[in-house]
Design a protein around this motif. Structure first.
Motif, PDB file in Angstrom:
ATOM      1  N   ARG A 102       0.819  -1.216   0.000  1.00  0.00           N
ATOM      2  CA  ARG A 102       0.000   0.000   0.000  1.00  0.00           C
ATOM      3  C   ARG A 102       0.851   1.263   0.000  1.00  0.00           C
ATOM      4  O   ARG A 102       1.961   1.269   0.518  1.00  0.00           O
ATOM      5  CB  ARG A 102      -0.934  -0.011   1.213  1.00  0.00           C
ATOM      6  N   SER A 103       0.289   2.292  -0.543  1.00  0.00           N
ATOM      7  CA  SER A 103       1.007   3.555  -0.649  1.00  0.00           C
ATOM      8  C   SER A 103       1.163   4.207   0.715  1.00  0.00           C
ATOM      9  O   SER A 103       0.238   4.207   1.524  1.00  0.00           O
ATOM     10  CB  SER A 103       0.238   4.514  -1.562  1.00  0.00           C
ATOM     11  N   ASP A 104       2.343   4.789   0.952  1.00  0.00           N
ATOM     12  CA  ASP A 104       2.492   5.590   2.162  1.00  0.00           C
ATOM     13  C   ASP A 104       2.528   7.081   1.825  1.00  0.00           C
ATOM     14  O   ASP A 104       2.920   7.909   2.635  1.00  0.00           O
ATOM     15  CB  ASP A 104       3.734   5.162   2.958  1.00  0.00           C
ATOM     16  N   VAL A 112       4.085 -11.554  -7.861  1.00  0.00           N
ATOM     17  CA  VAL A 112       3.674 -10.228  -7.413  1.00  0.00           C
ATOM     18  C   VAL A 112       2.877  -9.592  -8.543  1.00  0.00           C
ATOM     19  O   VAL A 112       3.356  -9.495  -9.675  1.00  0.00           O
ATOM     20  CB  VAL A 112       4.891  -9.345  -7.045  1.00  0.00           C
ATOM     21  N   LEU A 113       1.668  -9.191  -8.222  1.00  0.00           N
ATOM     22  CA  LEU A 113       0.794  -8.577  -9.227  1.00  0.00           C
ATOM     23  C   LEU A 113       1.022  -7.075  -9.250  1.00  0.00           C
ATOM     24  O   LEU A 113       1.059  -6.424  -8.198  1.00  0.00           O
ATOM     25  CB  LEU A 113      -0.671  -8.871  -8.860  1.00  0.00           C
ATOM     26  N   THR A 114       1.182  -6.539 -10.444  1.00  0.00           N
ATOM     27  CA  THR A 114       1.302  -5.081 -10.608  1.00  0.00           C
ATOM     28  C   THR A 114       0.423  -4.690 -11.795  1.00  0.00           C
ATOM     29  O   THR A 114      -0.099  -5.556 -12.508  1.00  0.00           O
ATOM     30  CB  THR A 114       2.756  -4.657 -10.897  1.00  0.00           C
ATOM     31  N   PRO A 115       0.266  -3.397 -12.042  1.00  0.00           N
ATOM     32  CA  PRO A 115      -0.544  -2.986 -13.200  1.00  0.00           C
ATOM     33  C   PRO A 115      -0.002  -3.526 -14.538  1.00  0.00           C
ATOM     34  O   PRO A 115      -0.744  -3.542 -15.525  1.00  0.00           O
ATOM     35  CB  PRO A 115      -0.489  -1.458 -13.136  1.00  0.00           C
ATOM     36  N   ASP A 116       1.245  -3.983 -14.569  1.00  0.00           N
ATOM     37  CA  ASP A 116       1.756  -4.596 -15.806  1.00  0.00           C
ATOM     38  C   ASP A 116       1.002  -5.882 -16.155  1.00  0.00           C
ATOM     39  O   ASP A 116       1.130  -6.399 -17.267  1.00  0.00           O
ATOM     40  CB  ASP A 116       3.246  -4.928 -15.661  1.00  0.00           C
ATOM     41  N   ASP A 117       0.279  -6.405 -15.196  1.00  0.00           N
ATOM     42  CA  ASP A 117      -0.443  -7.666 -15.421  1.00  0.00           C
ATOM     43  C   ASP A 117      -1.892  -7.448 -15.853  1.00  0.00           C
ATOM     44  O   ASP A 117      -2.688  -8.383 -15.823  1.00  0.00           O
ATOM     45  CB  ASP A 117      -0.437  -8.501 -14.128  1.00  0.00           C
ATOM     46  N   PHE A 118      -2.236  -6.221 -16.225  1.00  0.00           N
ATOM     47  CA  PHE A 118      -3.639  -5.929 -16.505  1.00  0.00           C
ATOM     48  C   PHE A 118      -4.069  -6.242 -17.934  1.00  0.00           C
ATOM     49  O   PHE A 118      -5.143  -5.818 -18.360  1.00  0.00           O
ATOM     50  CB  PHE A 118      -3.959  -4.465 -16.167  1.00  0.00           C
ATOM     51  N   ASP A 119      -3.244  -6.967 -18.671  1.00  0.00           N
ATOM     52  CA  ASP A 119      -3.629  -7.352 -20.034  1.00  0.00           C
ATOM     53  C   ASP A 119      -4.970  -8.071 -20.037  1.00  0.00           C
ATOM     54  O   ASP A 119      -5.146  -9.066 -19.335  1.00  0.00           O
ATOM     55  CB  ASP A 119      -2.578  -8.317 -20.616  1.00  0.00           C
ATOM     56  N   GLY A 120      -5.894  -7.566 -20.807  1.00  0.00           N
ATOM     57  CA  GLY A 120      -7.190  -8.229 -20.896  1.00  0.00           C
ATOM     58  C   GLY A 120      -8.111  -7.937 -19.725  1.00  0.00           C
ATOM     59  O   GLY A 120      -9.178  -8.522 -19.610  1.00  0.00           O
ATOM     60  N   ILE A 121      -7.659  -7.051 -18.856  1.00  0.00           N
ATOM     61  CA  ILE A 121      -8.491  -6.677 -17.706  1.00  0.00           C
ATOM     62  C   ILE A 121      -8.792  -5.186 -17.793  1.00  0.00           C
ATOM     63  O   ILE A 121      -7.903  -4.389 -18.080  1.00  0.00           O
ATOM     64  CB  ILE A 121      -7.746  -6.941 -16.373  1.00  0.00           C
ATOM     65  N   VAL A 180      -0.983   7.606  -7.160  1.00  0.00           N
ATOM     66  CA  VAL A 180      -1.683   7.225  -5.928  1.00  0.00           C
ATOM     67  C   VAL A 180      -2.447   8.429  -5.404  1.00  0.00           C
ATOM     68  O   VAL A 180      -2.005   9.572  -5.556  1.00  0.00           O
ATOM     69  CB  VAL A 180      -0.726   6.701  -4.827  1.00  0.00           C
ATOM     70  N   ARG A 181      -3.582   8.145  -4.782  1.00  0.00           N
ATOM     71  CA  ARG A 181      -4.442   9.238  -4.345  1.00  0.00           C
ATOM     72  C   ARG A 181      -4.766   9.202  -2.860  1.00  0.00           C
ATOM     73  O   ARG A 181      -5.473  10.061  -2.364  1.00  0.00           O
ATOM     74  CB  ARG A 181      -5.730   9.243  -5.170  1.00  0.00           C
ATOM     75  N   TYR A 182      -4.301   8.200  -2.141  1.00  0.00           N
ATOM     76  CA  TYR A 182      -4.457   8.239  -0.668  1.00  0.00           C
ATOM     77  C   TYR A 182      -3.457   7.301  -0.007  1.00  0.00           C
ATOM     78  O   TYR A 182      -2.990   6.340  -0.627  1.00  0.00           O
ATOM     79  CB  TYR A 182      -5.886   7.920  -0.234  1.00  0.00           C
ATOM     80  N   VAL A 183      -3.138   7.616   1.238  1.00  0.00           N
ATOM     81  CA  VAL A 183      -2.268   6.730   2.016  1.00  0.00           C
ATOM     82  C   VAL A 183      -3.048   5.456   2.306  1.00  0.00           C
ATOM     83  O   VAL A 183      -4.126   5.503   2.886  1.00  0.00           O
ATOM     84  CB  VAL A 183      -1.827   7.396   3.338  1.00  0.00           C
ATOM     85  N   GLY A 184      -2.488   4.342   1.892  1.00  0.00           N
ATOM     86  CA  GLY A 184      -3.171   3.067   2.085  1.00  0.00           C
ATOM     87  C   GLY A 184      -3.704   2.496   0.787  1.00  0.00           C
ATOM     88  O   GLY A 184      -4.220   1.384   0.763  1.00  0.00           O
ATOM     89  N   GLU A 185      -3.583   3.241  -0.300  1.00  0.00           N
ATOM     90  CA  GLU A 185      -4.078   2.734  -1.575  1.00  0.00           C
ATOM     91  C   GLU A 185      -3.226   1.552  -2.041  1.00  0.00           C
ATOM     92  O   GLU A 185      -1.993   1.617  -2.040  1.00  0.00           O
ATOM     93  CB  GLU A 185      -4.044   3.845  -2.636  1.00  0.00           C
ATOM     94  N   PRO A 186      -3.851   0.454  -2.461  1.00  0.00           N
ATOM     95  CA  PRO A 186      -3.078  -0.693  -2.935  1.00  0.00           C
ATOM     96  C   PRO A 186      -2.303  -0.348  -4.212  1.00  0.00           C
ATOM     97  O   PRO A 186      -2.851   0.281  -5.126  1.00  0.00           O
ATOM     98  CB  PRO A 186      -4.150  -1.746  -3.235  1.00  0.00           C
ATOM     99  N   ILE A 187      -1.034  -0.757  -4.243  1.00  0.00           N
ATOM    100  CA  ILE A 187      -0.235  -0.493  -5.435  1.00  0.00           C
ATOM    101  C   ILE A 187       0.355  -1.770  -6.042  1.00  0.00           C
ATOM    102  O   ILE A 187       0.759  -1.775  -7.191  1.00  0.00           O
ATOM    103  CB  ILE A 187       0.890   0.537  -5.164  1.00  0.00           C
TER     104      ILE A 187
END
Lengths: 166, 752, 272
Positions: free
Chosen positions: B36-38, B61-70, B89-96
């Motif tokens: 999560r984002s700090d 580890v899943l990251t936005p690079d894995d969003f193919d087809g999603i 990121v837009r808030y502290v605690g946002e999943p990254i």
């Protein structure tokens, strides 16, 4: 490190998964599949993970599994016998003290310990003893009622010279 | 129900046998943990997962690079929230990012090793900053928003008459600002979801209030047909609004897809707090009176801090405009309500859905005004309250309850205006919320098995509100069978007909009617078959496996099978579907309300002048139930909601420091315990006037008990010690400060 | 939440325990009830390599009275203090403080000695024990020393322990002692705690804790009270300048000073 720990859980001898840093709640849930104790606050505040060790209440989330070595652990699954509900469990149902049910195992366990230690608790004693068990659904009034019901029934049964049924 | 019937969920829950999402397992399951984002607001310039991936036990580890087809975005009304932050990121605690490992512990430990480099952007910590000139836009403005003010997620306005003129001509204008901070639901079970990609599609088990919404969202995001997505809500360990729409189901589905194995994602409490909150809110209100002390105009300006993503914020702001004016006859009103994006945890639904926040203002104002004109607050309200049958706000459905008598009852229960001891006072407030949330359509499948037992499938979820027992009772009553013969299965999209979700106190009404109609259809089918079979005339009932009318008793399965030509041993029983559509016009801006949730709250408090502590001695909660289907369950909802209201009014507050929550745990965030149960108790009254749209005239009551608690308390504090508080929670220090400074607290009396 | 890995050792004698605790080569911590230590470890605030479980060390479970002296061993839990007849007879206020601390599970597992060693400014017993001039016996490689409870902490969460094990808590309860203990709890832990004691031999002994500060005796207030002619207001006035409470979620510095003053007034009024 995997040294099994000899202990008694709900009346049965068993070994909990070892490892110094394993918490009792993880040993019970993951090791023995006893899913009654719940993980909520994980800081020994909410009481959802309450279990008894030698009849005293502990936060299984803040207790090392190794603390149970050679001792007797009771989870909510250990109350009642062969499909019969314990008097506390029965009173929880009667009083409407169950909604979502996530706090219920810890609460029931704590009430058993309470009535064990204080067979005739007044309201203040009940509140002081149970203030460490959080319920977000019921508003607690039904729990108070449930405890008072069991208390009165046990006292009446004792008075009638009957063997206490637990 | 008087209690004691140990059927269904109660027995399972009290023995520890009830299975929640956090107890659920898929075979071969792995465990997930989120990174999560700090940083509250910033650009992700690098994400290094190598060290985490090298850890023992880690699968991927899943990251936005894995969003193919999603399609990674979801949201109730606006698809603005990514399952993992993409670039920004837009808030502290946002999943990254998300780690999948063999054990949860390994996943949690590896998640700490993911290195995110985030370049900070100027953060917007509150709605004032967010709406300020030149503030960076977190998202495009939403519906109804003025283009020139940044970060307005939604703005709604509702008006009647000429407020400007009426306020200008008023003999007295009361003006005040009321604030409440964000709070947390603290459902006992933290958020937990599991996903498994199987031959027949995506299986999800999740502690959710809205399994069908989640199903539809997942089908869209992963581009699969809804028929290949199955979402099941097992017993849910409390929700109160926090588990609606999609929360972690999308990311856990993506984790399972990448890992090629089922995954469970179980949040800690701290993570759950960083998932959704109740909106902090500010209400500015002007109320104008004529020379006879009658309210002639009210203007309300409501600002909800909706956090970093829209979630249910747009709908909450919209409904806020409908709810803020209150159940009073006010010829001229104007209500403007907006949700504003900030760099804080997204705010969403919470029991009451904006009503608690806006009533905090309007019901506090009613007391203040009454005191100013020297009238008893109860009488002052009574003069203005809508009568039964009068349209709410002049255009909405007529009020379906006697609001005045509810207030009288609450007042009677907590004692008269004469205080019993020094520094003791009573306070009242009344809340009205349009219930059902546009319940629209509900459905249930009902089967009568050859042995005469009954199975009901519905899409609602069992959150502890007692849906299972209420629906079992409705089915049993409708069929004339023992309730123990009925099994209700909830929350499984594979077996239940579509249901919009378990929210807005709609299940008893909507799904209840669908079950009632299914039961009625089944009765008709049985009667037709019975008569065709030459059965005796007269009242027909199901008794065990037999149909009985008078002295005539025949096995049901024989009766049904003869009509169908099937041999009895192969006859499968009777299956019917009940659907219920209410009369609401969906799509209109403020559709006519289906039923009103009504609660009159009365409290008696004692205030310690030296410490400012408020001791609640007694609370009375008078709720319009229409018709009570489950006595214990109904009172349970009422008492539980009132207690929750005491928490959110007296102690609960999420506190941010520089965009970071500093009390996201149960040591620092204080919810009520059994010790705070008022010594005089919580008196629950369920008024039955059979005017609800549900079975037997029932209404939904899940939210009513909480909505009027805060203003009733503040009104009681003023009654006790003469000070007025306009910010929640009613912290002892605030009471003490108010008692020690008299200047500066009187409302601005000029009009606008 | 999980605990970081560590090695668990279970010495049976004081000597074994001291050897483990005093081993400078490894970062160790005394582990008794674990209510504070495991919490800190879960929150990532501590990660000792070795946990030295001293519950089984001979001689630490004792709880005894000898004349006016009360001695409570390091392994004695809050629940045991609450229930002990000796404590209820000699110093019942300590029993009631132990019985109201945190929650029942913490009282079951946690020890009085452990509570003092963590130097938590929200400690109930520390305030009461500071007021009565209780002391602790510590044992280390260089032998046993006695430290006043009031001197056990350098600052919040920072005790003076130097590779040492607490053996026991000792208090002398004089004849004619009157005790008033007051506290205010707004969230999970007390905000302010006040203990006021009076007996013919020592006169007034008054300690204040919480408010972000460790418990300590307030001599200025004691002096005022010991004149014998003071009004409550005089004592409260004497307290004012003595506290510098930290602002936190429980309230501001000014408010906590107010609370301390109110509690002091109530405590004194009860036993004066």
């Amino acid at each position: 490190m995997d040294d099994p720990i000899g202990t008694t859980v709900n009346g049965e001898r068993c070994s909990l998964p070892g490892g110094a840093s394993v918490l009792l709640i993880d040993a019970l849930r993951e090791g023995l599949g006893l899913l009654g104790p719940k993980k909520s606050c994980e800081l020994s505040v909410c009481g959802s993970c309450t279990v008894l060790i030698d009849n005293e209440p502990y936060s299984s989330c803040m207790t090392l599994a190794q603390e149970a070595t050679g001792r007797e652990v009771t989870t909510v699954e250990g109350f009642g016998r062969r499909g019969e509900l314990s008097d506390v469990q029965q009173a929880f149902i009667e009083a409407g003290a169950i909604q979502c049910g996530f706090c219920t195992p810890g609460f029931v366990t704590a009430v058993h310990a309470l009535l064990d230690r204080h067979p005739n608790p007044d309201r203040a004693t009940i509140q002081r003893y149970l203030a460490g068990n959080i319920c977000r659904c019921t508003g607690y009034a039904p729990m108070l009622e449930a405890v008072e019901r069991v208390r009165d029934r046990r006292l009446a049964a004792a008075e009638a010279g009957l063997e206490q049924v637990r | 129900m008087t209690g004691g019937e140990a059927f269904g969920d109660l027995r399972a829950k009290v023995t520890g046998a009830a299975v929640f999402a956090s107890d659920s397992r898929f075979p071969g399951m792995l465990h997930g943990a989120l990174v999560r984002s700090d940083v509250a607001h910033g650009l992700i310039v690098a994400l290094d997962t190598a060290e985490a991936e090298a850890m023992p036990g880690v699968t991927c580890v899943l990251t936005p690079d894995d969003f193919d087809g999603i399609d990674p975005f979801y949201g109730e009304l606006v698809l603005d929230q990514p399952m993992l932050a993409i670039d920004r990121v837009r808030y502290v605690g946002e999943p990254i990012a998300a780690v999948v490992a063999r054990t949860r512990r390994e996943a949690v430990e590896a998640a700490r090793l993911v290195q995110a480099t985030i370049e900070p952007l100027p953060p917007l910590f509150n709605s004032d900053e967010a709406m300020g000139a030149g503030a960076e836009r977190l998202h495009p403005n939403g519906a109804g928003a003025p283009a020139d003010v940044p970060n307005i997620c939604r703005e709604s306005r509702l008006a009647q008459g000429d407020v400007d003129a009426a306020l200008a001509a008023a003999a007295y204008v009361h003006h005040a600002v009321y604030e409440c901070p964000p709070v947390y639901h603290y459902a006992m079970e933290p958020h937990c979801s599991l996903a498994s990609w199987e031959a027949d599609g995506l299986h999800v088990i999740s502690g959710t209030q809205q399994p069908f919404r989640v199903r539809d969202t997942l089908a869209r995001m992963f581009a699969v047909p809804t028929s290949r997505v199955r979402v099941r809500a097992p017993y849910v360990g409390g929700a109160f609004g926090s588990k609606g729409e999609a929360k972690y189901e999308p990311v856990v589905a993506a984790m399972a897809r990448k890992a090629g194995r089922p995954v469970q994602l179980l949040c800690s409490v701290e993570e759950s707090v960083h998932t959704v909150t109740r909106h902090g809110c500010r209400v500015e209100m002007w109320t104008g009176l004529d020379s006879s002390n009658t309210i002639v105009a009210r203007r309300s300006d409501v600002t909800f801090d909706t956090g970093a993503y829209s979630d249910k914020g747009p709908r909450i702001a919209h409904r806020g405009a409908h709810r803020v004016t209150g159940p009073y006859r006010i010829a001229n009103y104007e209500a403007t309500s907006r949700a504003v994006f900030t760099n804080t945890v997204p705010a969403g639904a919470f029991r009451g859905f904006s009503t608690s926040q806006v009533l905090w203002a309007s019901e506090s104002a009613m007391d203040e005004i009454a005191r100013h004109v020297g009238e008893d607050p109860l009488e002052f309200r009574r003069r203005h309250l809508l009568r039964e049958g009068e349209p709410y706000l002049g255009f909405d459905a007529p009020v379906d309850a006697d609001l005045g008598s509810d207030l009288d009852e609450a007042a009677r229960l907590v004692g008269s205006a004469t205080p019993s001891s020094p520094d003791t006072g009573t306070g009242l407030a009344i809340g009205v919320k349009d219930g059902g949330g546009g319940a629209a359509r509900a459905a249930a499948h009902l089967r009568i098995h050859p042995d005469g037992s009954v199975e009901v499938h519905a899409g609602a979820a069992e959150l502890g509100q007692g849906a299972q027992r209420v629906l079992a009772r409705v089915a049993a009553e409708g069929l004339g069978v023992e309730v123990s013969r009925v099994e209700v299965r909830l929350g499984d999209t594979a077996t239940a007909p579509f249901d919009r979700g378990t929210n807005a106190s709609r299940t008893t009404v909507g799904v209840g009617m669908a079950v009632a109609k299914a039961a009625a259809s089944a009765r008709v089918a049985l009667k037709v078959a019975w008569l065709a079979d030459g059965g005796a005339k007269g009242s027909l009932r199901l008794d065990g496996a037999d149909l009985v009318a008078g002295e005539d008793r025949r096995p049901m399965v024989d009766v049904l099978a003869r009509g169908s030509g099937l041999p009895a041993r192969e006859f499968p029983g009777l299956a019917v579907t009940g659907t219920h559509t209410d009369t609401q016009e969906e799509g209109s801006d403020f559709f006519p309300t289906l039923f009103y949730e009504v609660c009159a709250t009365g409290v008696r408090v004692h205030v310690d002048r030296e410490t400012g502590e408020i001791r609640v001695e007694h609370l009375a909660s008078v709720v319009e139930a229409g018709h009570v289907l489950d006595e214990a369950g109904g009172h349970g909802q009422n008492v539980g909601a009132a207690m929750m209201g005491l928490g959110t009014s007296l102690t609960e507050e999420l506190v941010y420091s520089q965009g970071e929550l500093i009390n996201a745990n149960l040591i620092e965030y204080r919810v009520p315990t059994i010790a705070e149960l008022p010594p005089g108790g919580i008196t629950s009254v369920l008024v039955e006037n059979a005017e609800g749209p549900g079975p037997g005239g029932a209404k939904g009551i899940g939210e009513a008990g909480i909505i009027a608690v805060a203003p009733a308390l503040a009104n009681a504090v003023e009654d006790a010690v003469g000070v007025r508080l306009r910010r929640l929670p009613l912290h002892p220090e605030a009471v003490w400060r108010a008692l020690n400074q008299t200047a500066g607290s009187s409302p601005d009396e000029r009009g606008r | 939440m999980y605990l970081p890995d560590f090695e668990l050792r279970r010495p049976r004698t004081v000597e074994e325990a001291v050897a483990l605790i005093g081993d400078d080569a490894r970062d160790s911590a005394v582990y008794m009830g674990g209510t504070e230590l495991l919490l800190l470890m879960k929150l990532g605030l501590a990660a000792p390599e070795v946990l030295v479980d001293c519950k089984g060390v001979a001689g630490l479970k004792g709880l005894g009275v000898s004349g006016p002296r009360l001695s409570i061993g390091a392994a004695v839990t809050h629940a045991a203090v609450e229930a002990a007849e000796e404590v209820n007879d000699l110093f019942p206020e300590l029993a009631s403080v132990a019985g109201a601390l945190a929650n029942v599970r913490v009282r079951t597992a946690g020890t009085l000695g452990g509570n003092l060693c963590f130097a938590d400014p929200h400690s109930d017993p520390a305030t009461l024990l500071t007021a009565i001039d209780a002391s602790v016996r510590l044992v280390g490689r260089h032998g046993v020393r006695t430290v006043a409870v009031a001197d056990l902490a350098r600052g919040p969460y920072d005790a003076v322990l130097d590779g040492e094990l607490l053996l026991a808590v000792d208090a002398e309860v004089p004849d004619g002692l009157r005790v008033a203990y007051e506290r205010i709890v707004l969230r999970e832990r007390p905000v302010v705690t006040v203990a006021a004691l009076h007996d013919p031999q020592h006169g007034w002994r008054i300690a204040v804790g919480g408010a972000g500060q460790l418990a300590r005796r307030i001599g200025e207030v004691e002096d005022v009270m010991n004149t014998g002619t003071a009004e409550l207001g005089d004592a409260q006035a004497a307290l004012r300048g003595q506290l510098r409470p930290a602002e936190d979620l429980d309230g501001s510095e000014e408010y906590k000073q107010q609370l301390a003053s109110v509690l002091l007034g109530r405590a004194l009024a009860r036993i004066r």
